[in-house]
Every structure is written in structure tokens, then in C-alpha cells.
Design a protein around this motif. Structure first.
Motif, short mmCIF file in Angstrom:
data_model
loop_
_atom_site.label_atom_id
_atom_site.label_comp_id
_atom_site.label_asym_id
_atom_site.label_seq_id
_atom_site.Cartn_x
_atom_site.Cartn_y
_atom_site.Cartn_z
N GLU A 76 60.37 19.29 45.37
CA GLU A 76 61.76 18.89 45.09
C GLU A 76 62.50 20.02 44.37
O GLU A 76 63.71 20.19 44.55
CB GLU A 76 61.82 17.58 44.30
CG GLU A 76 61.34 17.65 42.87
CD GLU A 76 59.82 17.73 42.68
OE1 GLU A 76 59.38 17.99 41.55
OE2 GLU A 76 59.07 17.55 43.66
N VAL A 77 61.79 20.80 43.57
CA VAL A 77 62.41 21.96 42.90
C VAL A 77 62.54 23.11 43.90
O VAL A 77 63.60 23.72 44.02
CB VAL A 77 61.58 22.39 41.67
CG1 VAL A 77 62.16 23.65 41.05
CG2 VAL A 77 61.52 21.26 40.65
N VAL A 78 61.47 23.39 44.63
CA VAL A 78 61.48 24.48 45.61
C VAL A 78 62.60 24.27 46.64
O VAL A 78 63.25 25.22 47.05
CB VAL A 78 60.10 24.63 46.31
CG1 VAL A 78 60.16 25.64 47.44
CG2 VAL A 78 59.04 25.03 45.29
N ASP A 79 62.84 23.02 47.01
CA ASP A 79 63.90 22.71 47.99
C ASP A 79 65.28 23.15 47.51
O ASP A 79 66.17 23.38 48.32
CB ASP A 79 63.92 21.22 48.31
CG ASP A 79 62.74 20.78 49.16
OD1 ASP A 79 62.06 21.65 49.75
OD2 ASP A 79 62.50 19.55 49.23
N ASP A 80 65.47 23.28 46.20
CA ASP A 80 66.76 23.70 45.65
C ASP A 80 66.88 25.22 45.48
O ASP A 80 67.92 25.70 45.03
CB ASP A 80 67.02 23.01 44.31
CG ASP A 80 67.65 21.64 44.48
OD1 ASP A 80 67.74 21.14 45.63
OD2 ASP A 80 68.06 21.04 43.46
N ILE A 81 65.84 25.95 45.84
CA ILE A 81 65.90 27.41 45.72
C ILE A 81 66.53 27.97 47.00
O ILE A 81 65.90 28.61 47.83
CB ILE A 81 64.50 28.00 45.44
CG1 ILE A 81 63.93 27.39 44.17
CG2 ILE A 81 64.57 29.53 45.31
CD1 ILE A 81 62.49 27.79 43.88
N THR A 82 67.80 27.64 47.16
CA THR A 82 68.58 28.05 48.33
C THR A 82 69.90 28.61 47.83
O THR A 82 70.17 28.59 46.62
CB THR A 82 68.87 26.83 49.23
OG1 THR A 82 69.60 25.88 48.46
CG2 THR A 82 67.59 26.20 49.76
#
Length: 177
Positions: free
Chosen positions: A82-88
Motif C-alpha cells: 500500500e505504501v509502495v503503490d504510492d511511490i509514483t
């Protein structure tokens, strides 16, 4: 990205992958893996923070291998998907990333794209959240991530398809006595 290896394996009967291609230059490969292991083994900067920067590099470079690998130490420190998904692009507005992680991502973007991205408030935020030793370690790490991703991409060593994989965090291997 090409998934057709541009360099053959140095190990008879083994397909080309990063380790088998680097086997053409074992002394250099050993030095690289020692450096990478030493970087990940250092506790100056938390593995989660290192992994946040590595994930940003993976997204920017579009390295398929890098995008799909997670290191277990960062996962154990709470870095979930869920955190990695926001690294955009647009990570600045994420409610899942910490202020420290956002400062790290801005620094990562500055190293990858343009040093001018790290001026004013971005520089102050980085210095507020990280010590000079942590910033130095992060800079070296992003440089390693970028080089590794570019090597995989350029040599055609990215996998055609790869599931999300959690691997042991790289470590310095002790020489046999």
C-alpha cells in the motif's frame, strides 16, 4: 525494454541472468556485490528508507526486475504494498508516505532527473529529516540502484514476466577461512 540477453552466460549450460553474465568478470562482480551488501548492511539509514528510494528508481527507469523485487528487511520494517503503490508521480500528496519518505523521494528524483529539484523547501526538508551521513548513504544508494537498473535493462536481462518476490536483503558475504 528488451528481455533478450545481449550478453551470454559465462556459466556453461546456465541461461543469461545478471549473476551468470557478471561471471565474465568475477573479480569486478565480487567487488560490486560486496559494495551492494555493505550498503544494505549499514544501519545508518533504515532499510525501509533505502527501499523507498529503490522503488522510485525502479518506477522511473521501468526496470521490471527492480519493480518486482522487495527486500525482506524493508518489508519487516513495515514497507507494504500500500505504501509502495504510492511511490509514483504525485507522491507528494500521499497519505501513506511519511514526510521523511517524501523528502527521500524528492532527493531520489533530483539525483535521477535534475539537481535543481532539490532546492529551497525540498533541501530543507531533506536536512530536517536526515543527517549528513544518511544523505550521503542515500546518494550512494540511489547511484547504485540507477546503475544496476540500467545494467539490467541495457544487457536485456529483465524478465519477460515476474511475480512480486521478496528476497533476502543483500549482505556482505564473509570469505571462507
Amino acid at each position: 525494454m528488451s528481455t533478450i540477453p545481449r550478453v551470454s552466460s559465462a556459466i556453461a549450460g546456465e541461461p543469461a541472468h545478471f549473476g551468470s553474465v557478471l561471471a565474465h568478470q568475477p573479480a569486478i562482480a565480487e567487488s560490486f556485490f560486496a559494495l551492494y551488501g555493505r550498503f544494505w548492511g549499514s544501519d545508518v539509514l533504515a532499510a525501509r528508507i533505502k527501499e523507498v528510494a529503490r522503488m522510485r528508481n525502479a518506477r522511473v527507469t521501468e526496470c521490471g526486475f527492480c519493480r518486482n523485487v522487495r527486500f525482506d528487511k524493508a518489508v519487516a520494517e513495515g514497507l507494504g504494498e500500500e505504501v509502495v503503490d504510492d511511490i509514483t508521480d504525485g507522491y507528494e500528496t500521499s497519505d501513506k508516505l511519511t514526510d521523511t519518505e517524501k523528502a527521500v523521494l524528492k532527493f531520489t528524483d533530483a539525483l535521477i532527473h535534475d539537481p535543481e529539484l532539490l532546492t529551497g523547501g525540498a533541501k530543507a526538508a531533506l536536512q530536517r529529516h536526515l543527517t549528513p551521513a544518511q544523505i550521503a548513504e542515500l546518494g550512494l544508494g540511489v547511484t547504485l540502484f540507477l546503475a544496476l537498473a540500467k545494467a539490467l535493462i541495457t544487457m536485456g536481462l529483465e524478465p519477460e514476466v515476474m511475480d512480486r518476490t521478496v528476497l533476502p536483503t543483500p549482505a556482505v558475504l564473509e570469505a571462507a577461512e
